[in-house]
Enzyme design. Structure first.
Site, PDB file in Angstrom:
ATOM      1  N   HIS A 169       1.365  -1.334  -0.343  1.00  0.00           N
ATOM      2  CA  HIS A 169      -0.021  -0.352  -0.070  1.00  0.00           C
ATOM      3  C   HIS A 169       0.444   1.110   0.423  1.00  0.00           C
ATOM      4  O   HIS A 169       0.551   2.142   1.002  1.00  0.00           O
ATOM      5  CB  HIS A 169      -0.833   0.118   1.584  1.00  0.00           C
ATOM      6  CG  HIS A 169      -2.088   1.092   1.652  1.00  0.00           C
ATOM      7  ND1 HIS A 169      -1.732   2.305   1.145  1.00  0.00           N
ATOM      8  CD2 HIS A 169      -3.149   0.298   1.580  1.00  0.00           C
ATOM      9  CE1 HIS A 169      -2.733   2.737   1.931  1.00  0.00           C
ATOM     10  NE2 HIS A 169      -3.714   2.179   1.576  1.00  0.00           N
ATOM     11  N   GLU A 272      -0.703   1.330  -5.589  1.00  0.00           N
ATOM     12  CA  GLU A 272      -0.707   0.217  -4.274  1.00  0.00           C
ATOM     13  C   GLU A 272      -0.719  -1.150  -5.465  1.00  0.00           C
ATOM     14  O   GLU A 272      -1.537  -1.190  -6.439  1.00  0.00           O
ATOM     15  CB  GLU A 272      -2.002  -0.628  -3.392  1.00  0.00           C
ATOM     16  CG  GLU A 272      -2.338   1.384  -2.684  1.00  0.00           C
ATOM     17  CD  GLU A 272      -3.840   0.649  -1.795  1.00  0.00           C
ATOM     18  OE1 GLU A 272      -3.453  -0.231  -1.983  1.00  0.00           O
ATOM     19  OE2 GLU A 272      -3.931   2.058  -1.645  1.00  0.00           O
TER      20      GLU A 272
HETATM   21  C1  BG6 Z   1      -7.134   2.274   0.560  1.00  0.00           C
HETATM   22  C2  BG6 Z   1      -8.523   2.194  -0.098  1.00  0.00           C
HETATM   23  O1  BG6 Z   1      -5.983   1.465  -0.046  1.00  0.00           O
HETATM   24  O2  BG6 Z   1      -6.744   3.013   1.578  1.00  0.00           O
HETATM   25  C3  BG6 Z   1      -9.196   3.358   0.688  1.00  0.00           C
HETATM   26  O3  BG6 Z   1      -8.582   2.124  -1.432  1.00  0.00           O
HETATM   27  C4  BG6 Z   1      -8.882   3.223   2.420  1.00  0.00           C
HETATM   28  O4  BG6 Z   1     -10.760   2.967   1.270  1.00  0.00           O
HETATM   29  C5  BG6 Z   1      -6.981   3.878   2.566  1.00  0.00           C
HETATM   30  O5  BG6 Z   1      -9.337   4.598   2.596  1.00  0.00           O
HETATM   31  C6  BG6 Z   1      -6.365   3.818   3.791  1.00  0.00           C
HETATM   32  O6  BG6 Z   1      -6.967   3.371   4.462  1.00  0.00           O
HETATM   33  P1  BG6 Z   1      -6.502   2.627   5.920  1.00  0.00           P
HETATM   34  O7  BG6 Z   1      -6.631   1.741   7.108  1.00  0.00           O
HETATM   35  O8  BG6 Z   1      -5.046   2.726   5.917  1.00  0.00           O
HETATM   36  O9  BG6 Z   1      -6.655   3.891   6.374  1.00  0.00           O
END
Ligand code: BG6
Length: 301
Positions: A169, A272
């Protein structure tokens, strides 16, 4: 393992040392002739990556919170063994548990090309087994060189197949979201998660002018983040990855999250490398699945 034990076993002069980082998290501090990087043992979370003489390639929020069991805003969170909400149990953490639990250091090595190699393994506990009752191991291999290479290796050590969702991510550091576009996903179908979940097809390069939260499906090419402000192009090259997620929360969502800071969303974009939604992977008994992403920066004319 204590920091002094880690240093005794795994420190390499001119490459890597271990120390206490922000919020008391133990980090591997990598600095070699090619790049610098900080990696927290919690989540095997790459927090920074900066090739020598360049702007950081990876974005870390100035307002990130560092605490045991909390995900860090920025860097390379590892989403594993599911991506997004759990398929059947909404009480389980979004994006899985790998990013908030402890990983062991298994190996460090100085590479012939000057890069530093590190290998981490997720530490199984009763809590992780309760959320993922499958016999498996997961390791993260990281090479910090002029490029950053990340390999997430899942092995099925049991007798039954399991279905895996995953993502690297990665948050990228950009000059300004208005000066950036992403190419390589033209013609791909995606699920648009803003205001429902509509299936759409990408036309042309991706330009971000409002909240974007998309899962691109059945992808294969390299993605290029072209940044006219920094005059550079970040190449995201994936292997064994059939999905790509592009995310920028924009103003309102970022404000609600509380760890972006004012206008924090302008300096980042997440691209990602993933296997998500209909691209989840079945790992058979005895099999190994390796999700790979390589991030490199090139100067733009
Ligand atoms: C992304 C998702 O991968 O991560 C989003 O598609 C999400 O919907 C974002 O808001 C951040 O997620 P987190 O859990 O790290 O706040």
């Amino acid at each position: 393992m204590s920091i002094s034990d880690l240093n005794q076993r795994f420190a390499i002069s001119g490459h890597v040392t271990f120390k206490e980082g922000p919020g008391g998290l133990t980090v591997a501090e990598v600095a070699n002739g090619l790049a610098a990087s900080t990696i927290a043992l919690q989540g095997a979370h790459i927090m920074t990556f900066t090739p020598r003489g360049q702007e950081p390639v990876v974005w870390l929020s100035k307002f990130a919170k560092f605490a045991p069991g909390k995900s860090i805003r920025g860097g390379v969170p590892i989403c594993w063994p599911w991506f997004g909400p759990h398929a059947t149990d909404a009480s389980l953490p979004g994006h899985g548990f790998a990013r908030t639990v402890m990983w062991d250091v298994l190996e460090t090595r100085a590479m012939a090309d000057g890069a530093t190699f590190l290998r981490f393994g997720l530490v199984e506990t009763d809590a992780t087994r309760a959320q993922w009752p499958h016999a498996s191991t997961v390791q993260l291999e990281v090479s910090v060189g002029s490029a950053l290479r990340v390999e997430l290796v899942t092995r099925n050590t049991g007798k039954e197949s399991f279905v895996l969702g995953e993502a690297l991510h990665t948050y990228f550091h950009i000059s300004d979201v208005a000066k950036m576009k992403i190419s390589g996903l033209e013609g791909c179908d995606y699920l648009d998660k803003v205001g429902g979940t509509a299936r759409k097809t990408q036309e042309g390069a991706i330009v971000i002018e409002s909240e974007v939260d998309r899962v691109y499906l059945n992808t294969s090419a390299d993605y290029l983040i072209e940044d006219s402000g920094f005059k550079r192009r970040i190449r995201v090259a994936g292997q064994n990855a059939r999905s790509a997620v592009v995310w920028n929360p924009w103003v309102e969502k970022a404000d609600k999250m509380g760890d972006f800071g004012p206008e924090g969303h302008r300096g980042m974009v997440c691209v990602e490398t993933a296997n998500a939604v209909e691209n989840v992977v079945t790992v058979k008994p005895g099999e190994e699945h390796r999700l790979v992403a390589t991030y490199s920066a090139e100067t733009m004319a």
